[in-house]
Design a protein around this motif. Structure first.
Motif, short mmCIF file in Angstrom:
data_model
loop_
_atom_site.label_atom_id
_atom_site.label_comp_id
_atom_site.label_asym_id
_atom_site.label_seq_id
_atom_site.Cartn_x
_atom_site.Cartn_y
_atom_site.Cartn_z
N GLN A 40 0.85 -1.23 0.47
CA GLN A 40 -0.58 0.16 0.05
C GLN A 40 1.07 1.04 0.14
O GLN A 40 0.31 2.08 -0.36
CB GLN A 40 -0.68 -0.14 1.11
CG GLN A 40 -2.06 -0.89 1.24
CD GLN A 40 -3.16 -0.94 2.04
OE1 GLN A 40 -2.61 0.02 3.16
NE2 GLN A 40 -4.28 -2.15 2.12
N THR A 78 3.81 1.61 -1.73
CA THR A 78 3.97 2.18 -2.97
C THR A 78 2.82 1.74 -4.03
O THR A 78 2.96 2.36 -5.14
CB THR A 78 5.07 1.16 -3.91
OG1 THR A 78 4.01 -0.07 -3.08
CG2 THR A 78 6.29 1.00 -2.77
N GLY A 79 1.06 1.09 -3.96
CA GLY A 79 0.75 1.84 -4.38
C GLY A 79 1.15 1.04 -5.54
O GLY A 79 0.66 0.46 -7.46
N GLU A 122 -0.51 -1.17 -10.57
CA GLU A 122 -0.32 -0.11 -10.19
C GLU A 122 -1.19 0.56 -10.02
O GLU A 122 -2.03 1.16 -10.78
CB GLU A 122 0.68 0.98 -11.41
CG GLU A 122 0.96 1.85 -10.38
CD GLU A 122 2.74 3.03 -10.96
OE1 GLU A 122 2.06 3.89 -10.83
OE2 GLU A 122 3.28 2.85 -12.06
N TYR A 123 -1.64 1.18 -8.71
CA TYR A 123 -3.12 1.67 -8.46
C TYR A 123 -2.73 3.31 -7.97
O TYR A 123 -2.18 3.28 -7.08
CB TYR A 123 -4.01 1.26 -7.56
CG TYR A 123 -3.73 0.08 -6.63
CD1 TYR A 123 -3.12 1.28 -5.01
CD2 TYR A 123 -2.73 -1.16 -5.95
CE1 TYR A 123 -3.07 0.81 -3.97
CE2 TYR A 123 -1.97 -1.75 -5.28
CZ TYR A 123 -2.33 -0.97 -3.93
OH TYR A 123 -1.77 -1.38 -2.92
N THR A 124 -3.54 4.15 -7.92
CA THR A 124 -3.55 5.14 -6.99
C THR A 124 -3.18 5.18 -5.53
O THR A 124 -4.63 4.38 -4.81
CB THR A 124 -4.65 6.40 -6.89
OG1 THR A 124 -5.73 5.48 -7.32
CG2 THR A 124 -4.30 7.26 -8.75
N THR A 125 -2.97 5.41 -4.90
CA THR A 125 -3.14 5.26 -3.13
C THR A 125 -4.46 5.70 -2.94
O THR A 125 -5.10 5.27 -1.40
CB THR A 125 -1.80 5.45 -2.43
OG1 THR A 125 -1.62 6.90 -2.24
CG2 THR A 125 -0.38 4.66 -2.61
N GLN A 126 -4.64 6.50 -2.87
CA GLN A 126 -5.39 7.34 -2.92
C GLN A 126 -7.38 7.25 -3.85
O GLN A 126 -7.08 7.81 -4.52
CB GLN A 126 -5.71 8.74 -2.30
CG GLN A 126 -4.98 9.31 -1.43
CD GLN A 126 -5.06 11.15 -0.90
OE1 GLN A 126 -4.96 11.36 -2.35
NE2 GLN A 126 -3.84 11.56 -0.12
N GLY A 127 -8.02 6.64 -3.04
CA GLY A 127 -9.11 5.90 -4.09
C GLY A 127 -9.28 4.73 -4.49
O GLY A 127 -9.52 3.81 -4.85
N ASP A 168 -7.81 3.61 -7.88
CA ASP A 168 -7.92 3.31 -9.84
C ASP A 168 -7.30 3.10 -10.01
O ASP A 168 -5.89 3.26 -9.91
CB ASP A 168 -7.75 4.90 -10.42
CG ASP A 168 -9.32 5.27 -9.58
OD1 ASP A 168 -10.81 4.31 -9.23
OD2 ASP A 168 -9.34 6.66 -9.45
N GLN A 179 -4.32 2.63 -12.59
CA GLN A 179 -2.68 3.44 -13.27
C GLN A 179 -2.87 2.30 -14.16
O GLN A 179 -2.98 2.83 -15.45
CB GLN A 179 -1.70 3.83 -12.68
CG GLN A 179 -2.39 4.73 -11.59
CD GLN A 179 -3.29 6.35 -12.18
OE1 GLN A 179 -3.02 6.99 -12.87
NE2 GLN A 179 -5.15 6.16 -11.30
#
Length: 162
Positions: free
Chosen positions: A50, A52-53, A78-83, A85, A87
């Protein structure tokens, strides 16, 4: 499926109907895709960081989004750490990609769901019905169904007389 790709690649290189070029624009009507659909992933193992996302899926990874299917030995998401989503997704280890009657194999792939772009790299073989196309890199825009095969491009077009 990997053996099929190797046999197909050999056929592409030796058949007299093969046309050679340095790059080719390709229509991907069957690969047009709605990248806003939910993404489903199945794998033997998942490791999440979490900080590094990054989420790393390993072992028999299968990704589905609508009719799009991508299989690989491992996929790093790779995902956004906020939300949360997504990437992009980086797949490696015997990548297979399909959407309907069109399918491709490669050594690796990067998929960006937000832009609808898929980049397959390394000994790429694409089949569209009875036709085949091979090269080193395939960039597909899934939003509009277009793509470009790059590198030493080899192709076989069936004339319908077979």
């Amino acid at each position: 499926m990997r053996i099929f790709g190797a046999v197909l690649a050999v056929c592409i290189m030796v058949l007299p109907m093969a046309a050679m070029a340095q790059g080719a624009q390709v229509a991907f009507g069957g690969l047009k895709h709605d990248s806003s659909l939910p993404v489903e992933i199945a794998a033997d193992q998942l490791k999440i960081d979490q900080n590094t996302g990054l989420a790393t899926f390993t072992g028999n990874v299968l990704i589905g989004q609508g009719t799009l299917r991508l299989g690989a030995g491992s996929v790093v998401v790779e995902y956004t750490t906020q939300g949360g989503d997504v990437q992009n997704m980086r797949a490696s280890g015997g990548v297979t990609f399909s959407n309907g009657a069109e399918a491709a194999e490669a050594q690796s792939a990067v998929y960006a769901p937000g832009s609808g772009q898929m980049v397959l790299s390394g000994e790429v073989v694409l089949t569209q019905g009875n036709n085949a196309l091979a090269g080193e890199r395939l960039v597909i825009n899934l939003s509009d169904g277009t793509g470009t095969m790059e590198g030493r491009v080899r192709t076989i077009f069936q004339t319908g007389n077979n």
